[in-house]
Design an enzyme around this catalytic site. Structure first.
Site, PDB file in Angstrom:
ATOM      1  CD  GLU A 107      -2.833   1.494   0.338  1.00  0.00           C
ATOM      2  OE1 GLU A 107      -2.524   1.467  -0.782  1.00  0.00           O
ATOM      3  OE2 GLU A 107      -4.008   1.636   0.650  1.00  0.00           O
ATOM      4  CG  ASP A 108      -0.989   4.704  -1.645  1.00  0.00           C
ATOM      5  OD1 ASP A 108      -1.658   4.241  -0.728  1.00  0.00           O
ATOM      6  OD2 ASP A 108      -1.529   5.601  -2.310  1.00  0.00           O
ATOM      7  CG  ASP A 111      -4.866   9.557   5.876  1.00  0.00           C
ATOM      8  OD1 ASP A 111      -4.375  10.211   6.773  1.00  0.00           O
ATOM      9  OD2 ASP A 111      -6.070  10.153   5.347  1.00  0.00           O
ATOM     10  CE  LYS A 139      -1.041  11.550   5.300  1.00  0.00           C
ATOM     11  NZ  LYS A 139      -2.224  12.591   4.821  1.00  0.00           N
ATOM     12  CG  PHE A 160      -3.017  15.648   0.811  1.00  0.00           C
ATOM     13  CD1 PHE A 160      -4.148  14.702   1.327  1.00  0.00           C
ATOM     14  CD2 PHE A 160      -2.650  15.847  -0.385  1.00  0.00           C
ATOM     15  CE1 PHE A 160      -4.773  14.025   0.356  1.00  0.00           C
ATOM     16  CE2 PHE A 160      -3.467  15.037  -1.304  1.00  0.00           C
ATOM     17  CZ  PHE A 160      -4.276  14.012  -1.029  1.00  0.00           C
ATOM     18  CB  VAL A 161       2.498  13.521   1.170  1.00  0.00           C
ATOM     19  CG1 VAL A 161       2.868  13.920   2.418  1.00  0.00           C
ATOM     20  CG2 VAL A 161       1.789  12.194   1.531  1.00  0.00           C
ATOM     21  CG  ASP A 167      -4.553  10.996  -6.336  1.00  0.00           C
ATOM     22  OD1 ASP A 167      -4.424  10.199  -5.485  1.00  0.00           O
ATOM     23  OD2 ASP A 167      -5.212  11.478  -7.011  1.00  0.00           O
TER      24      ASP A 167
HETATM   25  P1  IMP Z   1      -7.272   5.690   4.492  1.00  0.00           P
HETATM   26  O1  IMP Z   1      -8.466   4.696   4.038  1.00  0.00           O
HETATM   27  O2  IMP Z   1      -7.704   6.856   5.364  1.00  0.00           O
HETATM   28  O3  IMP Z   1      -6.124   4.932   5.255  1.00  0.00           O
HETATM   29  O4  IMP Z   1      -6.572   6.308   3.111  1.00  0.00           O
HETATM   30  C1  IMP Z   1      -6.102   5.422   2.311  1.00  0.00           C
HETATM   31  C2  IMP Z   1      -5.938   5.920   1.003  1.00  0.00           C
HETATM   32  O5  IMP Z   1      -6.116   7.381   0.933  1.00  0.00           O
HETATM   33  C3  IMP Z   1      -4.596   5.716   0.585  1.00  0.00           C
HETATM   34  O6  IMP Z   1      -4.572   4.496  -0.020  1.00  0.00           O
HETATM   35  C4  IMP Z   1      -4.265   6.845  -0.502  1.00  0.00           C
HETATM   36  O7  IMP Z   1      -4.981   6.655  -1.686  1.00  0.00           O
HETATM   37  C5  IMP Z   1      -5.229   7.980   0.252  1.00  0.00           C
HETATM   38  N1  IMP Z   1      -4.495   8.972   0.965  1.00  0.00           N
HETATM   39  C6  IMP Z   1      -4.313   9.220   2.119  1.00  0.00           C
HETATM   40  N2  IMP Z   1      -3.668  10.221   2.521  1.00  0.00           N
HETATM   41  C7  IMP Z   1      -3.171  10.433   1.449  1.00  0.00           C
HETATM   42  C8  IMP Z   1      -2.122  11.802   1.138  1.00  0.00           C
HETATM   43  O8  IMP Z   1      -1.624  12.452   1.965  1.00  0.00           O
HETATM   44  N3  IMP Z   1      -1.817  11.768  -0.172  1.00  0.00           N
HETATM   45  C9  IMP Z   1      -2.597  11.117  -1.083  1.00  0.00           C
HETATM   46  N4  IMP Z   1      -3.245  10.331  -0.939  1.00  0.00           N
HETATM   47  C10 IMP Z   1      -3.662  10.025   0.478  1.00  0.00           C
HETATM   48 MG    MG Z   2      -4.260   4.506  -2.219  1.00  0.00          MG
END
Ligand code: IMP
Ligand code: MG
Length: 184
Positions: A107-108, A111, A139, A160-161, A167
């Site tokens: 995973e990238d 969050d 994060k 936010f990165v 993206d």
């Molecule tokens: P989560 O479900 O909130 O953990 O978010 C995961 C997804 O949100 C990641 O796989 C990213 O695609 C996107 N995301 C979360 N934070 C960022 C950020 O800072 N920059 C870009 N995409 C983000």
């Molecule tokens: Mg993603």
């Protein structure tokens, strides 16, 4: 979120580089070796969560020496601008039946943790031999669900990165480094 109008506007929103291309390369080398050690010659299935993890996957798969297969899954977390709405949708499922595999989710960024929490639940229900999660970025200060990746390359503060697959409004995925995005 304002629409990007031209290349000067596009470049102006790259606030500062947080993690350089060299730092990413070094960490991937280290984690590749960690994965080799963990699986000790056993074949694995690397599952990349699209779209954000496609760049990381391309580099990570070349840093491991254990036999590996590649799989893709598309999970969309819905964002309004840079704010998560909390809705996660699996829009493309994995082609492999994970039952026979040691699965490594690639995973990238973690969050709020919602995306991986859902993906892990879904894949665990299919009874893989084992399952681990590797994330490029973490994060932890943003977490709303209890989720901890097994391996994380970089822990970052609540910015936010963009870049290296990540993206904002579908732009910036092709930057070779991770940068902070400027909201102005
Ligand atoms: P989560 O479900 O909130 O953990 O978010 C995961 C997804 O949100 C990641 O796989 C990213 O695609 C996107 N995301 C979360 N934070 C960022 C950020 O800072 N920059 C870009 N995409 C983000
Ligand atoms: Mg993603």
């Amino acid at each position: 979120m304002r629409k990007i109008t031209d290349v000067r506007d596009f470049e102006g929103r790259i606030k500062r580089v947080l993690i350089t291309e060299e730092q990413i390369k070094e960490e991937i080398k280290r984690v590749g070796k960690e994965i080799d050690k963990l699986y000790d010659g056993r074949p694995i299935l690397l599952v990349s969560i699209l779209k954000g993890a496609f760049v990381f996957m391309a580099d990570l798969c070349r840093a491991v020496s254990v036999p590996c297969e590649i799989g893709f899954m598309c999970a969309k977390s819905y964002y309004q601008g840079t704010v998560s709405t909390g809705i996660v949708n699996i829009t493309m499922d994995l082609e492999q039946d994970v039952k026979d595999y040691h699965v490594v989710i690639v995973e990238d960024i973690v969050d709020t943790g919602r995306t991986l929490n859902d993906v892990v639940k879904l894949l665990k229900a299919r009874k893989p031999v084992s399952l681990h999660v590797v994330t490029l970025l973490d994060k932890p200060s943003r977490r709303v669900v209890d989720f901890t990746p097994d391996i994380s390359l970089f822990t970052i503060p609540d910015h936010f990165v963009i870049g290296y697959g990540l993206d904002c409004g579908e732009f910036y995925r092709n930057l070779p480094y991770i940068a902070e995005y400027s909201e102005e």
